[in-house]
Design an enzyme around this catalytic site. Structure first.
Site, PDB file in Angstrom:
ATOM      1  CB  SER A 246      -0.958  -0.076   1.237  1.00 18.42           C
ATOM      2  OG  SER A 246      -1.926   0.702   1.026  1.00 18.42           O
ATOM      3  CG  ASP A 474      -6.080  -2.824  -3.774  1.00 24.12           C
ATOM      4  OD1 ASP A 474      -6.736  -1.834  -3.043  1.00 24.12           O
ATOM      5  OD2 ASP A 474      -5.001  -3.262  -3.379  1.00 24.12           O
ATOM      6  CG  HIS A 502      -5.429  -2.620   0.150  1.00 23.13           C
ATOM      7  ND1 HIS A 502      -4.921  -2.108  -0.960  1.00 23.13           N
ATOM      8  CD2 HIS A 502      -4.822  -2.084   1.334  1.00 23.13           C
ATOM      9  CE1 HIS A 502      -4.022  -1.148  -0.507  1.00 23.13           C
ATOM     10  NE2 HIS A 502      -3.916  -1.249   0.935  1.00 23.13           N
TER      11      HIS A 502
END
Length: 533
Positions: A246, A474, A502
């Site tokens: 991320s 995502d 995610h």
């Protein structure tokens, strides 16, 4: 933009990037980006990107930084995590004037390689946020949940970035103040509500300035990347080996751009696009959560007990929006003093978009709230998002999130009037969540320190292959960002997971895990464009 880091108890290993509106804007402002329609798609990403390229730092370490690079760490057993070792790393508060006795102490932890005779050195990990604790991620997930061969051959290392977790964390509000902050109407309908929201953002910023002091001006991603290079050297590694998830991909890509000559095997999972202006970043992520919600809704409407009806995903979205609007007017009880209004309910729904495993919990929570006037289930999801403990205390992640985003890029919007102009664009991209994402972009407008960064393309010329991983549905880091980052990097290799949730690594997909493990252990990347289901 996981894990307690963000969701420690539920889904270890995925960092928060939701409502990233404050994270990106080029130095010319956001008006040059395309403003119409839904974000997403390679053409949209190129249209919203900047042309400037992040330039590398000199290879030679400056003399005034050598004391930091040559320090010795004193490792001791971590008192809260048997089998892990802890230490403290000293880095300069300001890299422009190191050695002036204003240093930052970073908390570092490692899980020693289980087979040291075949050690490959250190594997650095960061779960994202920004603001998530890398040490908690290491101790609760990576150090025990990464594939056995990786844990056998690497010392897995985590440092909480400056201003985060155990590394002199930025703090802004008391627990009671932050609790009130989470309940402020984030989709104002009139001037009074606009004033209340802007006042809440101002109080938040003032609290950060008061409690964080000078540190608030030195928590940028670029500075965190430079800290990571100091740690690499102190650990004795000639090259950095790294897995970032991320926002951790922004940190890893920035490292590659600044130190291409010292980049080793880098894995960027759930990639962000460092070249996008704020408007396109926000529209893309807004659309990403819509894609994730549509997948949830498609699954939900096929079930007889779906609280959003059984007609279509589009109708389910309308049902949810209508429910959130009703909560805006009349919150429902939760079994405690707090009532569930639109702000907390929205965060509960967004929280559940991070992983498919949350979908059953979300269906039940929506059923309870919509049919039984019991908001406790959605409140529990929102509390997980905000790192709220049963005693009413909160973690520091949300403070770090704002502090890093607001210094990395100039504020996307300067006033409520700027937001109002773009609300239709956000609602076109997401009728359910559009207004939330639009107004969240205002949180850096009155930030007490000026931004020191800007959007840049990252090419990282001269590195070995860099593995960029994207998940097609995502919510928080839309797949188009992975495509764009892989294309920007001179040696970018794109690995795709066709699925929900995610990030992708160490979540049970053998195709993804085998490709990444082979890269980490042998240095051999998968074929560019490889896809896994």
């Amino acid at each position: 933009m996981d894990f307690r880091s963000l969701f420690r108890r539920a889904v270890p290993g995925t960092a928060l990037v939701v409502l990233i509106a404050a994270a990106g804007c080029d130095s010319a402002g956001s008006d040059d980006a395309g403003s119409g329609g839904q974000g997403g798609g390679a053409d949209a990403a190129r249209a919203g990107s900047v042309s400037r390229v992040l330039e590398p730092l000199p290879e030679q370490i400056p003399a005034d930084l050598r004391p930091y690079y040559e320090q010795q760490l004193r490792w001791t057993d971590c008192t809260d995590a048997p089998g892990f070792e802890c230490a403290t790393l000293r880095v300069p508060l300001d890299y422009a004037s190191p050695g002036d006795r204003e240093d930052v102490e970073l908390a570092v932890a490692r899980k020693p390689a289980e087979n040291p005779a075949e050690s490959l050195g250190s594997l650095h990990v960061n779960p994202g946020g920004p603001g998530a604790s890398a040490i908690e991620f290491l101790q609760n997930f990576a150090g025990v949940g990464y594939p056995e061969e990786v844990r056998a051959r690497y010392d897995i290392v985590a440092a909480d970035p400056r201003g985060v977790g155990r590394s002199e964390p930025v703090e802004c509000l008391t627990d009671a103040e932050f609790e009130k902050h989470t309940q402020v109407d984030a989709t104002p309908d009139d001037e009074r509500e606009v004033e209340a929201l802007t006042a809440a953002f101002e109080r938040f910023a003032e609290g950060c300035e008061k409690r964080a002091g000078k540190l608030l001006g030195h928590v940028s991603t670029a500075e965190a990347a430079r800290d990571m290079d100091v740690l690499r050297a102190v650990l004795g590694d000639k090259k950095l080996t790294y897995v970032g998830a991320s926002y951790g991909t922004m940190l890893g890509a920035t490292y590659a751009g600044l130190f291409p000559h010292r980049a080793g095997r880098l894995v960027l999972d759930g990639a962000m696009d460092p070249s996008l202006t704020s408007r396109q970043l926000n529209l893309d992520q807004n659309a990403g959560f819509t894609t994730a919600f549509d997948a949830f809704a498609e699954d939900c409407v096929q079930r007889a007990d779906c609280p959003l009806g059984t007609d279509s995903a589009e109708d389910a979205g309308k049902q949810l929006r209508a429910f959130l609007d009703r909560l805006d007017a009349e919150p429902v009880p939760t079994g405690e003093q707090r009532r569930l209004g639109e702000p907390l309910a929205t965060m509960g729904v967004l929280m559940a978009m991070y992983q498919e495993d949350f979908w059953p919990q979300l269906r039940g929570a929506l059923t309870d709230a919509m049919e039984r006037k019991d908001g406790s289930g959605l409140l529990a999801l929102a509390d997980m998002y905000y790192e709220r403990e049963p005693d009413g205390s909160y973690g520091s992640m949300m403070y770090g999130f704002a502090a890093v985003n607001c210094i990395d890029q100039p504020a996307p919007f300067d006033s409520p009037a700027d937001v109002e102009k773009l609300v239709p664009d956000f609602e076109a991209a997401s009728p359910v969540f559009g207004r939330d994402f639009a107004w969240a972009a205002l949180n850096c407008a009155d930030w007490p320190v000026a931004a020191t960064g800007e959007a840049n393309r990252i090419e990282a010329a001269g590195t070995p292959p860099i593995l960029v991983v994207g998940t097609t549905r995502d919510p928080a880091t839309p797949y188009v960002w992975a495509e764009s980052l892989a294309a920007q990097l001179e040696e970018g290799v794109l690995l795709t997971y066709e699925g929900d949730g995610h990030t992708a690594y160490a979540r049970g997909n053998a195709c993804i895990d085998d490709a990444i493990d082979t890269f980490l252990l042998a240095g051999t990347p998968p074929q560019d464009g490889k896809r896994c289901k």
